[in-house]
Design a protein around this motif. Structure first.
Motif, short mmCIF file in Angstrom:
data_model
loop_
_atom_site.label_atom_id
_atom_site.label_comp_id
_atom_site.label_asym_id
_atom_site.label_seq_id
_atom_site.Cartn_x
_atom_site.Cartn_y
_atom_site.Cartn_z
N VAL A 106 0.84 -1.21 0.00
CA VAL A 106 0.00 0.00 0.00
C VAL A 106 0.88 1.26 0.00
CG1 VAL A 106 -1.84 1.23 1.21
CG2 VAL A 106 -1.84 -1.27 1.16
N ALA A 107 2.03 1.19 0.69
CA ALA A 107 2.92 2.36 0.78
C ALA A 107 3.61 2.65 -0.56
CB ALA A 107 3.98 2.12 1.86
N PHE A 108 3.61 1.66 -1.45
CA PHE A 108 4.33 1.79 -2.71
C PHE A 108 3.88 3.02 -3.51
CE2 PHE A 108 4.96 0.88 -7.22
CZ PHE A 108 6.31 0.55 -7.23
N GLY A 109 2.57 3.21 -3.61
CA GLY A 109 2.04 4.33 -4.40
C GLY A 109 2.48 5.68 -3.87
N PRO A 110 2.16 5.98 -2.59
CA PRO A 110 2.58 7.26 -2.04
C PRO A 110 4.10 7.48 -2.16
CG PRO A 110 1.08 6.16 -0.53
CD PRO A 110 1.32 5.22 -1.67
N ARG A 158 5.09 8.56 -5.44
CA ARG A 158 4.66 9.94 -5.73
C ARG A 158 5.35 10.93 -4.81
NH1 ARG A 158 -0.79 9.47 -9.02
NH2 ARG A 158 -0.25 7.44 -9.82
N GLY A 159 6.47 10.51 -4.23
CA GLY A 159 7.32 11.48 -3.55
C GLY A 159 7.22 11.51 -2.04
N ALA A 160 6.33 10.72 -1.44
CA ALA A 160 6.24 10.74 0.03
C ALA A 160 7.49 10.07 0.61
CB ALA A 160 4.99 9.99 0.49
N SER A 161 7.91 10.54 1.80
CA SER A 161 9.06 9.89 2.45
C SER A 161 8.62 8.49 2.87
CB SER A 161 9.49 10.69 3.67
OG SER A 161 8.51 10.52 4.70
N ARG A 162 9.60 7.65 3.18
CA ARG A 162 9.30 6.27 3.57
C ARG A 162 8.37 6.24 4.80
NH1 ARG A 162 11.43 1.00 3.27
NH2 ARG A 162 11.65 0.10 5.34
N THR A 163 8.69 7.07 5.78
CA THR A 163 7.89 7.10 7.02
C THR A 163 6.48 7.58 6.73
OG1 THR A 163 9.95 7.84 8.02
CG2 THR A 163 7.99 7.88 9.42
N GLU A 164 6.42 8.64 5.93
CA GLU A 164 5.11 9.22 5.61
C GLU A 164 4.27 8.21 4.82
OE1 GLU A 164 3.68 13.07 3.07
OE2 GLU A 164 5.79 12.94 3.67
N ALA A 165 4.90 7.57 3.82
CA ALA A 165 4.18 6.60 2.98
C ALA A 165 3.66 5.45 3.83
CB ALA A 165 5.10 6.07 1.88
N ARG A 166 4.48 4.99 4.76
CA ARG A 166 4.05 3.87 5.61
C ARG A 166 2.94 4.29 6.57
NH1 ARG A 166 8.17 -0.12 7.91
NH2 ARG A 166 7.54 -1.70 6.43
N ALA A 167 3.01 5.53 7.03
CA ALA A 167 1.95 6.03 7.93
C ALA A 167 0.62 6.09 7.17
CB ALA A 167 2.32 7.41 8.48
N ARG A 177 -8.87 -6.31 -0.58
CA ARG A 177 -8.90 -5.05 0.18
C ARG A 177 -7.54 -4.36 0.19
NH1 ARG A 177 -11.27 -6.56 5.71
NH2 ARG A 177 -11.08 -8.70 4.99
N VAL A 178 -6.46 -5.18 0.21
CA VAL A 178 -5.11 -4.58 0.13
C VAL A 178 -4.94 -3.89 -1.23
CG1 VAL A 178 -2.62 -5.03 0.08
CG2 VAL A 178 -4.07 -6.20 1.75
N ALA A 179 -5.44 -4.57 -2.29
CA ALA A 179 -5.33 -3.98 -3.63
C ALA A 179 -6.14 -2.69 -3.71
CB ALA A 179 -5.83 -4.98 -4.67
N LEU A 180 -7.29 -2.67 -3.06
CA LEU A 180 -8.12 -1.47 -3.06
C LEU A 180 -7.42 -0.36 -2.28
CD1 LEU A 180 -10.84 -0.17 -3.84
CD2 LEU A 180 -11.79 -1.09 -1.72
N ALA A 181 -6.84 -0.72 -1.12
CA ALA A 181 -6.11 0.26 -0.31
C ALA A 181 -4.94 0.82 -1.11
CB ALA A 181 -5.61 -0.39 0.98
N ARG A 182 -4.25 -0.05 -1.85
CA ARG A 182 -3.11 0.41 -2.65
C ARG A 182 -3.56 1.41 -3.72
NH1 ARG A 182 0.60 -3.71 -6.03
NH2 ARG A 182 -1.32 -3.81 -7.24
N ALA A 183 -4.70 1.11 -4.33
CA ALA A 183 -5.20 2.02 -5.38
C ALA A 183 -5.65 3.35 -4.78
CB ALA A 183 -6.35 1.35 -6.13
N LEU A 184 -6.27 3.29 -3.59
CA LEU A 184 -6.80 4.52 -2.98
C LEU A 184 -5.72 5.36 -2.32
CD1 LEU A 184 -10.09 3.10 -1.40
CD2 LEU A 184 -9.91 4.68 -3.34
N ALA A 185 -4.59 4.73 -1.96
CA ALA A 185 -3.54 5.43 -1.22
C ALA A 185 -2.90 6.54 -2.04
CB ALA A 185 -2.48 4.43 -0.75
N VAL A 186 -3.03 6.50 -3.36
CA VAL A 186 -2.46 7.60 -4.16
C VAL A 186 -3.49 8.73 -4.33
CG1 VAL A 186 -0.85 6.09 -5.38
CG2 VAL A 186 -3.09 6.53 -6.40
N ARG A 187 -4.60 8.62 -3.59
CA ARG A 187 -5.68 9.61 -3.66
C ARG A 187 -6.04 9.93 -5.11
NH1 ARG A 187 -7.22 10.94 1.01
NH2 ARG A 187 -5.85 10.60 2.78
N PRO A 188 -6.46 8.90 -5.83
CA PRO A 188 -6.74 9.09 -7.26
C PRO A 188 -7.99 9.91 -7.50
CG PRO A 188 -7.48 6.93 -6.56
CD PRO A 188 -6.78 7.54 -5.38
#
Ligand SMILES: Nc1ncnc2c1ncn2[C@@H]1O[C@H](COP(=O)(O)OP(=O)(O)OP(=O)(O)O)[C@@H](O)[C@H]1O
Length: 363
Positions: free
Chosen positions: A110-114, A117-126, A155-166
């Motif tokens: 899920v953190a992969f997308g953020p 798109r430039g988020a720091s590792r900590t931020e992406a994981r949060a 649900r993980v796939a959905l979270a991954r898609a939504l995490a980039v705030r599309p």
């Protein structure tokens, strides 16, 4: 050579006002041509529904930028996306088999997308942890995809898609990989998540139930073209093609109306309650057809035909009977009634349909 729609001249003039999706997707793949127009408002969920090979996946891939447009246009929230590479589009995709990274935990998937798109590792994981919590998967953050159930992986796939705030969420046959029981539960959860999603959602399915439960509006595609669109109930009430009539389980005919009579192109005339003229459709459910071994004497049904049983199959707790004769018909009856009538392929029966149970509407 492409025939992409001309955009007005001027700096970023292609970025026209208007929120949501506004697309005409023209894609050539060999001898197949997709030509589908699609407008979807933010907050709306649209299902592209159609038989195998209709072009649904091609449309989805074109929206994601994975296949180039041969023509047409693609605008999201007023901005032209035609030439934007897939990774730069504000688009989240849930693929049919999810395509989760097998070597990454649910959290890192899920953190992969953020992160991209430039988020720091900590931020992406949060952010990823937040999305997993919303999906009720906090307890599975450290789990690799192969240890997740089908529903959890979805649900993980959905979270991954939504995490980039599309601004555009695309779902390809989102429930196809699930077994029937899981499907029921995941369908209900997905419906809730889609209801909360404030941007455009487009899903592709050939399952009418998924389409009707998940989408606000259906766009039915056959042979690369839109053949009908509308609300699920509107389409179910007034199907305009055989494919849709079969999906919603109706007998459907096309003919010329003159008052309460509809003459079918190569068939008998039907009596309807509606008073119409010109080209019309007539539809009625298989449950509206009553079968009789002998011609019913004094029946008030105007629509009465001598038919032959072409096939029988169990359909829920009913028997579905395919009939040939002056017209093709499908009838539903109880197993007891089928036994009493001695139905078998080749048996001759009389089929009756009351005018009041038919529904005629302009073609
Ligand atoms: N890479 C390709 N090259 C050439 N033709 C293709 C390619 N991919 C798909 N097609 C053709 O495009 C048409 C539409 O296929 P598409 O996969 O979009 O349909 P679909 O509605 O998603 O069907 P399904 O439900 O089976 O996935 C089909 O006739 C298919 O044969």
């Amino acid at each position: 050579m492409t025939d992409l729609d001309e955009t007005p001249a001027g700096a970023r003039a292609q970025d026209l006002p208007g929120r949501g999706l506004d697309a005409r997707l023209v894609v050539d793949r060999g001898t197949f041509r997709l030509d589908v127009s699609l407008t979807v408002a933010p907050g709306e969920v649209v299902a592209l529904l159609g038989p195998n090979g209709a072009g649904k996946t091609t449309a989805l891939r074109a929206l994601a930028g994975l296949v180039p447009l041969t023509g047409g246009h693609l605008r999201l929230d007023g901005a032209a996306l035609d030439r934007t590479p897939p990774e730069a589009r504000p688009v989240g995709v849930v693929f049919q088999d999810y395509l989760l990274f097998p070597h990454l935990s649910a959290l890192d998937n899920v953190a992969f997308g953020p992160r991209c798109r430039g988020a720091s590792r900590t931020e992406a994981r949060a952010q990823a942890a937040e999305w997993l919590a919303r999906m009720g998967l906090s307890g599975h953050a450290g789990v690799k995809p192969r240890r997740l159930s089908g529903g959890q992986a979805q649900r993980v796939a959905l979270a991954r898609a939504l995490a980039v705030r599309p601004r555009l969420l695309l779902l390809d046959e989102p429930l196809a990989a699930l077994d029937a029981r899981t499907r029921l539960e995941v369908r209900a959860q997905l419906r809730r998540h889609l209801a909360e999603f404030e941007a455009v959602a487009v899903l592709v399915t050939h399952d009418p139930l998924d389409a009707m439960v998940l989408a606000d509006r259906l766009v039915v595609v056959e042979h690369g073209r839109v053949v009908q669109e509308g609300t699920p109930s509107g389409i179910a009430r007034r199907p305009r093609t055989d494919y849709i009539a079969r999906l919603v389980g109706l007998n459907l005919y096309r003919g010329q109306a003159a008052g309460h009579t509809v003459r079918l192109a190569d068939g008998p005339a039907l009596t309807t309650t509606e008073d119409l003229s010109g080209p019309v459709f007539v539809a009625f459910p298989p449950s509206a057809v009553t079968l009789h071994r002998d011609r019913p004497a004094g029946s008030s049904a105007r629509n009465l035909w001598r038919c032959e049983v072409a096939g029988l199959e169990a359909h829920g707790d009913q028997i579905r009977v395919d009939l040939t004769g002056p017209l093709r018909l499908t009838a539903d009856l109880t197993a007891v009634a089928a036994a009493e009538l001695g139905l078998h392929p080749g048996a001759v029966v009389w089929a009756a349909v009351k005018a009041a149970q038919t529904h005629a509407y302009p073609a």
